[in-house]
Design an enzyme around this catalytic site. Structure first.
Site, PDB file in Angstrom:
ATOM      1  N   LYS A  14       8.215  -1.487 -20.319  1.00 31.12           N
ATOM      2  CA  LYS A  14       8.176  -0.362 -19.463  1.00 31.12           C
ATOM      3  C   LYS A  14       8.654  -0.386 -18.302  1.00 31.12           C
ATOM      4  CE  LYS A  14       4.406   0.724 -17.128  1.00 31.12           C
ATOM      5  NZ  LYS A  14       4.805   1.286 -15.431  1.00 31.12           N
ATOM      6  N   ASN A  15       8.620  -1.581 -17.463  1.00 26.40           N
ATOM      7  CA  ASN A  15       8.978  -1.586 -16.249  1.00 26.40           C
ATOM      8  C   ASN A  15      10.345  -2.179 -15.882  1.00 26.40           C
ATOM      9  OD1 ASN A  15       6.609  -0.776 -15.056  1.00 26.40           O
ATOM     10  ND2 ASN A  15       5.618  -2.779 -14.553  1.00 26.40           N
ATOM     11  N   CYS A  36       0.362   5.221 -10.389  1.00 23.86           N
ATOM     12  CA  CYS A  36      -1.209   4.530 -10.233  1.00 23.86           C
ATOM     13  C   CYS A  36      -1.465   4.524  -9.053  1.00 23.86           C
ATOM     14  CB  CYS A  36      -1.363   3.495 -11.019  1.00 23.86           C
ATOM     15  SG  CYS A  36      -0.930   3.440 -12.691  1.00 23.86           S
ATOM     16  N   ARG A  77       0.636   2.421  -1.406  1.00 24.89           N
ATOM     17  CA  ARG A  77       1.778   1.978  -1.873  1.00 24.89           C
ATOM     18  C   ARG A  77       2.945   2.452  -1.238  1.00 24.89           C
ATOM     19  NH1 ARG A  77       1.401   2.264  -8.413  1.00 24.89           N
ATOM     20  NH2 ARG A  77       2.799   0.693  -8.153  1.00 24.89           N
ATOM     21  N   ILE A 118       6.784   2.634   0.689  1.00 27.06           N
ATOM     22  CA  ILE A 118       8.261   2.273   0.144  1.00 27.06           C
ATOM     23  C   ILE A 118       9.027   1.654   1.202  1.00 27.06           C
ATOM     24  CG2 ILE A 118       8.019   3.612  -1.891  1.00 27.06           C
ATOM     25  CD1 ILE A 118       9.890   5.628  -0.239  1.00 27.06           C
ATOM     26  N   ASP A 120      -0.778  -6.567 -13.062  1.00 28.00           N
ATOM     27  CA  ASP A 120      -1.009  -5.612 -14.015  1.00 28.00           C
ATOM     28  C   ASP A 120      -1.810  -6.141 -15.343  1.00 28.00           C
ATOM     29  OD1 ASP A 120       2.472  -4.149 -13.777  1.00 28.00           O
ATOM     30  OD2 ASP A 120       0.686  -4.206 -12.565  1.00 28.00           O
ATOM     31  N   ARG A 153       1.205   6.417 -20.695  1.00 30.26           N
ATOM     32  CA  ARG A 153       2.116   6.204 -19.882  1.00 30.26           C
ATOM     33  C   ARG A 153       2.877   5.003 -19.940  1.00 30.26           C
ATOM     34  NH1 ARG A 153       1.181   6.551 -13.839  1.00 30.26           N
ATOM     35  NH2 ARG A 153       3.465   5.720 -14.094  1.00 30.26           N
TER      36      ARG A 153
HETATM   37  C1  EPZ Z   1       5.788  -2.434  -9.516  1.00 29.52           C
HETATM   38  O1  EPZ Z   1       5.479  -1.476  -8.668  1.00 29.52           O
HETATM   39  C2  EPZ Z   1       5.261  -2.152 -11.217  1.00 29.52           C
HETATM   40  N1  EPZ Z   1       5.676  -0.651 -11.399  1.00 29.52           N
HETATM   41  C3  EPZ Z   1       3.761  -2.137 -11.051  1.00 29.52           C
HETATM   42  O2  EPZ Z   1       3.317  -1.919 -12.385  1.00 29.52           O
HETATM   43  C4  EPZ Z   1       3.308  -3.536 -10.514  1.00 29.52           C
HETATM   44  O3  EPZ Z   1       1.857  -3.479 -10.524  1.00 29.52           O
HETATM   45  C5  EPZ Z   1       4.120  -4.114  -9.507  1.00 29.52           C
HETATM   46  O4  EPZ Z   1       5.379  -3.700  -9.621  1.00 29.52           O
HETATM   47  C6  EPZ Z   1       3.930  -5.448  -8.875  1.00 29.52           C
HETATM   48  O5  EPZ Z   1       4.205  -6.144 -10.132  1.00 29.52           O
HETATM   49  C7  EPZ Z   1       6.927  -0.476 -11.869  1.00 29.52           C
HETATM   50  O6  EPZ Z   1       7.710  -1.251 -11.983  1.00 29.52           O
HETATM   51  C8  EPZ Z   1       7.183   1.136 -12.142  1.00 29.52           C
HETATM   52  P1  EPZ Z   1       5.625  -3.894  -5.632  1.00 29.52           P
HETATM   53  P2  EPZ Z   1       5.956  -1.595  -7.130  1.00 29.52           P
HETATM   54  O7  EPZ Z   1       6.950  -3.267  -4.619  1.00 29.52           O
HETATM   55  O8  EPZ Z   1       7.212  -1.709  -7.365  1.00 29.52           O
HETATM   56  C9  EPZ Z   1       3.735  -3.685  -1.369  1.00 29.52           C
HETATM   57  C10 EPZ Z   1       1.935  -0.926 -14.119  1.00 29.52           C
HETATM   58  O9  EPZ Z   1       0.764  -1.063 -14.426  1.00 29.52           O
HETATM   59  N2  EPZ Z   1       4.856  -2.944  -0.938  1.00 29.52           N
HETATM   60  O10 EPZ Z   1       6.156  -5.030  -6.210  1.00 29.52           O
HETATM   61  O11 EPZ Z   1       5.504  -0.482  -6.634  1.00 29.52           O
HETATM   62  C11 EPZ Z   1       2.906  -2.956  -2.263  1.00 29.52           C
HETATM   63  O12 EPZ Z   1       1.999  -1.944  -1.637  1.00 29.52           O
HETATM   64  C12 EPZ Z   1       2.428  -0.930 -12.896  1.00 29.52           C
HETATM   65  O13 EPZ Z   1       3.276  -1.174 -14.928  1.00 29.52           O
HETATM   66  C13 EPZ Z   1       5.127  -2.618   0.442  1.00 29.52           C
HETATM   67  O14 EPZ Z   1       4.340  -2.879   1.426  1.00 29.52           O
HETATM   68  O15 EPZ Z   1       5.135  -3.018  -6.531  1.00 29.52           O
HETATM   69  C14 EPZ Z   1       2.168  -3.753  -2.994  1.00 29.52           C
HETATM   70  O16 EPZ Z   1       0.937  -4.307  -2.101  1.00 29.52           O
HETATM   71  C15 EPZ Z   1       1.194  -0.729 -11.675  1.00 29.52           C
HETATM   72  N3  EPZ Z   1       6.534  -1.924   0.870  1.00 29.52           N
HETATM   73  C16 EPZ Z   1       3.104  -5.021  -2.832  1.00 29.52           C
HETATM   74  O17 EPZ Z   1       3.981  -4.827  -1.877  1.00 29.52           O
HETATM   75  C17 EPZ Z   1       7.188  -1.536  -0.217  1.00 29.52           C
HETATM   76  O18 EPZ Z   1       8.414  -0.941   0.336  1.00 29.52           O
HETATM   77  C18 EPZ Z   1       3.890  -5.298  -4.310  1.00 29.52           C
HETATM   78  O19 EPZ Z   1       4.411  -4.007  -4.727  1.00 29.52           O
HETATM   79  C19 EPZ Z   1       6.995  -1.889  -1.578  1.00 29.52           C
HETATM   80  C20 EPZ Z   1       5.854  -2.624  -1.843  1.00 29.52           C
END
Ligand code: EPZ
Length: 434
Positions: free
Chosen positions: A22-23, A117, A122, A124, A307, A399
């Site tokens: 998925k990801n 979720c 979360r 960006i 995850d 999803r």
């Molecule tokens: C991706 O989310 C996945 N989603 C998530 O999977 C997964 O949990 C996550 O990566 C971590 O592996 C998709 O790929 C669509 P991150 P993402 O940016 O990209 C913080 C599932 O169940 N952060 O790696 O949003 C954030 O808050 C889903 O399939 C910032 O602070 O995760 C988190 O604490 C749930 N600033 C950490 O970094 C940013 O700009 C990791 O988030 C971005 C993230």
């Protein structure tokens, strides 16, 4: 309203075929927008997140042709910048990839702030930091993200991510692929789906190197040509069935996997006394149900994946002794604990730590799926529990898991999707047996 209804207590036995990741798919589909040609993409998982992204691309003028259940062709030669379906964008986290893809293709982008979720904040900010470094003007207002490359094309930059972020790493790769010059991403995330995105882009003529390490170098190209690509198997779907086998005391051959991507999950399951045998593209998971306690700390890849944290929470309820889970990625990914407590689980949560007193048998109850992986955890709990478990809000689960009910039923699970009109007395007939 659709619910899962599960009659638990039966060990899962048999074989399951894992679908595409998925990801990876939710980044590769937006990336197809950048290709001035036809992309043939195989092993796309049939889930609502990919459906929504394909609808968004179609709205932008891409022609999407379904070759078979898991193979599509996307022709982006006629795409034009326009307002895409914001109601769809708001529902999924991966809509942020449209920023990088649109900037590469059109020189500007307009998306909603991402959905997805809800387990804590979360942001960006790292995505915005990367796009800004590449020369984009970014404006976030009224729930929308506006991005604009002043002279129509981004330029290369050196970007150090303050936080290891999967999404920011992938989004910056998308934006840098057709920028002028060289981009270096440092402190990059290393997940398998990042490597998959890089391999997809390179098969379409990009020049992305080092994906899978913490330093990724991208030499911008003028355009991307069409081609074919097959998405890797889903590490988390595979891990979910592995945990389900262990928790129910069953035996499952999980097929179409890359064992290396599952190493951390396999190692943790072995700690609980579960047998995990690795083959070339499958793993056999076997348990007698007599599980040992274990401690889990979620970390970026190759650490234990966040995850898989809720699913492990359920499994450790079945293990003998006290286990500790430390959530290393998100602020609040324990919402499923309240639902497990309804089934008799003994878990204390303090911030990012959960202490699980295992060994108490779970009993069936009406519960909710709080998010995608929490929902999967509740399904595993229902499969382990004595009696009947009803799970609401199953749209979260749909999803991210292709044909979840069908695959579980093939493994001997007593699970159905029942349509419950508002007044539950007249529960409708079974609407589908997956
Ligand atoms: C991706 O989310 C996945 N989603 C998530 O999977 C997964 O949990 C996550 O990566 C971590 O592996 C998709 O790929 C669509 P991150 P993402 O940016 O990209 C913080 C599932 O169940 N952060 O790696 O949003 C954030 O808050 C889903 O399939 C910032 O602070 O995760 C988190 O604490 C749930 N600033 C950490 O970094 C940013 O700009 C990791 O988030 C971005 C993230």
């Amino acid at each position: 309203m659709e619910k899962y209804v599960i009659n638990g207590g039966k060990p899962l036995q048999g074989e399951v075929e894992i679908s595409g990741a998925k990801n990876a798919a939710v980044a590769i589909i937006p990336a197809a927008l950048m290709v001035d040609g036809v992309c043939r993409i195989e092993n796309i998982p049939e889930i609502s997140d990919t459906d929504m992204l394909l609808t968004i691309l179609t709205h932008l003028g891409a022609k999407v042709r379904l070759i078979n259940r898991s193979t599509i062709e996307i022709d982006s030669r006629e795409v034009r910048f326009c307002d895409a379906p914001f109601d769809l964008m708001r529902k999924i986290r991966a809509s942020y990839y449209l920023i990088g893809a649109m900037l590469s293709r059109f020189g500007h982008a307009k998306t909603t702030m991402p959905g997805g979720c809800n387990f804590g904040v979360r942001p960006i900010d790292q995505h915005i930091k990367g796009m800004t470094a590449l020369g984009a003007d970014i404006d976030v207002r009224n729930g929308f993200v506006y991005a604009d490359a002043p002279d129509g094309r981004l330029h290369g930059a050196k970007i150090y991510l303050d936080k290891v972020s999967v999404g920011a790493t992938m989004n910056i790769i998308l934006a840098a692929t057709m920028a002028s010059g060289r981009t270096i991403i440092e402190n990059a995330a290393r997940e398998p789906h990042i490597v998959d995105l890089a391999n997809f882009l390179n098969s379409m003529g990009a020049d992305v190197r080092g994906a899978g390490t913490d330093t990724i170098k991208i030499n911008g190209v003028e355009k991307l040509h069409g081609g074919s690509y097959s998405i890797i198997p889903d590490q988390i779907e595979a891990g979910t069935y592995m945990v389900a086998a262990a928790a129910t005391g069953g035996e499952i051959l999980v097929k179409n996997v890359i064992p290396k991507h599952l190493e951390c999950i396999s190692a943790k399951l072995r700690e609980t006394g579960t047998i995990v045998q690795e083959y070339e593209d499958s793993v056999l998971v076997k348990s007698n149900g007599n599980l040992r306690k274990a401690n889990v700390k979620t970390l970026p890849y190759p650490g234990f994946p966040t995850d898989m944290q809720p699913q492990m929470g359920t499994l450790l309820c079945m293990a003998n002794g006290t286990s500790v889970i430390t959530e290393g990625i998100y602020d609040n990914r324990f919402k499923y604990v309240n639902e497990l407590r309804k089934m008799g689980a003994d878990i204390q949560v303090d911030g990012r730590i959960a202490i699980i007193e295992g060994g108490n048998a779970l009993t069936g109850a009406p519960v909710m799926a709080c998010d995608l992986r929490a929902g999967a955890a509740m399904v595993i709990a229902g499969l382990c529990a004595s009696g009947t478990t009803e799970i609401e809000d199953i749209h979260f689960i749909e999803r991210g898991y292709e044909n979840f009910v069908g695959k579980l039923r093939a493994l001997g699970a007593d699970i159905s999707i029942i349509d419950f009109p508002d007044d539950t007395e007249n529960a409708d007939k079974v609407i589908s047996i997956g």
